[in-house]
Design an enzyme around this catalytic site. Structure first.
Site, PDB file in Angstrom:
ATOM      1  N   GLU A 225       0.880  -1.172   0.000  1.00  0.00           N
ATOM      2  CA  GLU A 225       0.000   0.000   0.000  1.00  0.00           C
ATOM      3  C   GLU A 225       0.912   1.214   0.000  1.00  0.00           C
ATOM      4  OE1 GLU A 225      -2.647   2.509   3.056  1.00  0.00           O
ATOM      5  OE2 GLU A 225      -2.975   0.346   3.196  1.00  0.00           O
ATOM      6  N   CYS A 262      -3.364   7.663   4.964  1.00  0.00           N
ATOM      7  CA  CYS A 262      -3.296   7.238   3.563  1.00  0.00           C
ATOM      8  C   CYS A 262      -4.564   7.613   2.807  1.00  0.00           C
ATOM      9  CB  CYS A 262      -3.053   5.737   3.477  1.00  0.00           C
ATOM     10  SG  CYS A 262      -4.241   4.737   4.394  1.00  0.00           S
TER      11      CYS A 262
END
Length: 484
Positions: A225, A262
């Site tokens: 990620e 994020c």
């Protein structure tokens, strides 16, 4: 407080434990996960204090993160017990078919030892006992965690607690360990005992490790990620009707915990109109009320300052909040569509911290042109009204993100069966997988089919007596029907 072990020792121990962990009954693995959740909660105050000292995050935020991390562990305990994650499938023998069909039984089995790279911004929920560790253990894989340098003391203490509670719960030695350091991280990805890697971090760091994983003589899956800009679109109707609340929600979301999420909304398209002007003015007002934050590390702070300075913005285009001494103030840059297109490489680059870009667009087709420049993201958000015709826009954003959000904000990722936390590159290295939600377990499993296998040699979940959810001769069969 015990220190991390060498990579070779941890990886070999994980390899030695792999068969035992894979063969462990699902109720045992669920019990291990429950025990890990309980030990985090039992040491909550100690761990929160350690985390606050190392990360500058508030104790209230960290306390909530401990609760989330325990919930993730217990969630995967439930996933393991429920059993549908195994995708158990049985096709019974049928000699009347052309070609004849043998007895085929398919299931997902653990890949083997997994390397997990902890994140800086979630020192509990995406760190030593975070979601990657929880889902890998649930799958039946030993885990070797590479600690993040932003919170080493916390990482060591959590690992120490984890080793103790897993041993007490009867887990095999080698089921879990911790390593530290950049070189150890590289060695972990290269080690032949490691069969998959989970990573949360920067695009540059993740890409380097991804390339190492692919360059191995036997390449392994690397589930990274990485970077995400998380675009937001505000329609004219939404700006006109709900401008002040949209402004407040946006500023609250992109400044939350210093913008170190994020899922931070980093790029917002607003109409170039009176309603859009009012929305930008409301954003400027909210910025003055927004809290400033000391960022996680000196490196993060330096990178943030460099990104803002590199923009060379004039006073008309840059909006700033008010920072306390030693803290970072939130920044919003406003540009028109032409300026955005001229420097789109800069504007679509993720800036970790409280930085966001507002782009003014005139018409829907201009908006579509702007969105073409946006790379893959974890999320995309739409602020709309019922009167808006946005089907084409939804389709465009769906192709560029893993989760489309309507009239809300992307910060906050629910732990649920229906959750997807992934997206096209550079959001992740594998857009078909998620790092949050039940199907995160799928990353650490691989299918195997047994043909005409003697019943005594089958995994328990593929026997005729098993009650896990499964598909038999093409039909989904529930546990209640299996018991009947």
């Amino acid at each position: 407080m015990s220190r991390p072990v060498p990579v070779e020792e941890a990886a070999v121990a994980a390899a030695d434990a792999a068969a035992l962990v894979a063969a462990s009954p699902r109720p045992d693995r669920a019990r291990w996960l429950d025990a890990l959740a309980a030990v985090l909660e039992a040491h909550r105050d100690e761990l929160v204090q350690l985390a606050a000292e190392e990360t500058h995050l508030s104790t209230s935020r960290l306390d909530g993160e401990v609760t989330r991390t325990a919930a993730q562990l217990r969630f995967f305990a439930g996933v393991v017990l429920e059993g549908s994650y195994l995708e158990a499938t049985i096709d019974t023998a049928d000699a009347t078919l052309t070609p004849p069909r043998p007895d085929l039984r398919r299931i997902l089995r653990p890949l083997g030892p997994v390397g997990v790279f902890a994140a800086s911004n979630f020192p509990f929920a995406f760190s030593v006992l975070g979601n990657d560790t929880a889902s890998a253990l649930a799958a039946g894989c030993p885990v070797v965690v590479k600690a993040h340098p932003g919170h080493p003391l916390l990482s060591r203490r959590v690992a120490e607690l984890a080793r103790g509670v897993l041993s007490d719960a009867g887990a095999p030695p080698g089921v879990f360990d911790l390593v530290e350091g950049v070189e150890d991280g590289v060695d972990l990805v290269r080690h032949p005992a490691i069969r998959a890697v989970g990573f949360t971090g920067s695009t540059a760091g993740g890409r380097a490790l991804f390339d190492i994983a692919c360059a191995r003589s036997a390449p392994i899956p690397f589930y990274g990620e990485l970077g995400s800009i998380n675009p937001v679109v505000v329609t004219e109707a939404a700006a006109r009707r709900r401008g002040p609340s949209i402004a407040a929600g946006f500023v609250g979301s992109f400044t939350r915990d210093g913008g170190q999420y994020c899922t931070k909304p980093g790029l917002v398209f607003v109409p170039d109109s009176d309603a859009g002007d009012a929305l930008v003015a409301a954003i400027e007002e909210q910025l003055l009320l927004a809290p400033s934050q000391m960022l996680l590390t000196e490196h993060v702070t330096a990178a943030f300052d460099h990104h803002v300075a590199r923009g060379e913005f004039d006073g008309r285009s840059i909006l700033r909040g008010c920072a306390a001494v030693g803290e970072t103030d939130p920044v919003v840059v406003t540009v028109d569509l032409g300026q955005f297109l001229d420097r789109h490489d800069y504007f679509v680059h993720e800036c970790f911290g409280p930085f966001a870009v507002v782009v003014r667009y005139r018409e829907d087709r201009d908006l579509s042109v702007g969105l073409v420049q946006v790379e893959g993201s974890l999320t995309a958000t739409l602020h709309i009204e019922d009167s808006d015709d946005i089907a084409a826009l939804v389709e465009q954003l769906s192709a560029r993100s893993g989760r489309v959000i309507f009239n809300s904000w992307p910060t906050g990722v629910a732990i649920a069966w229906g959750q997807h936390h992934g997206g096209p590159w550079p959001a992740t290295t594998s857009s078909i997988h998620t790092s949050v939600g039940a199907t995160a377990i799928r990353r650490f499993l691989t299918p195997i089919a047994y043909q005409d296998c003697p019943p005594a040699l089958l995994p328990e979940e593929l026997t005729d007596e098993s009650t896990v959810p499964r598909r038999i001769d093409g039909e989904m069969v529930s546990p209640s029907r299996l018991r009947a």
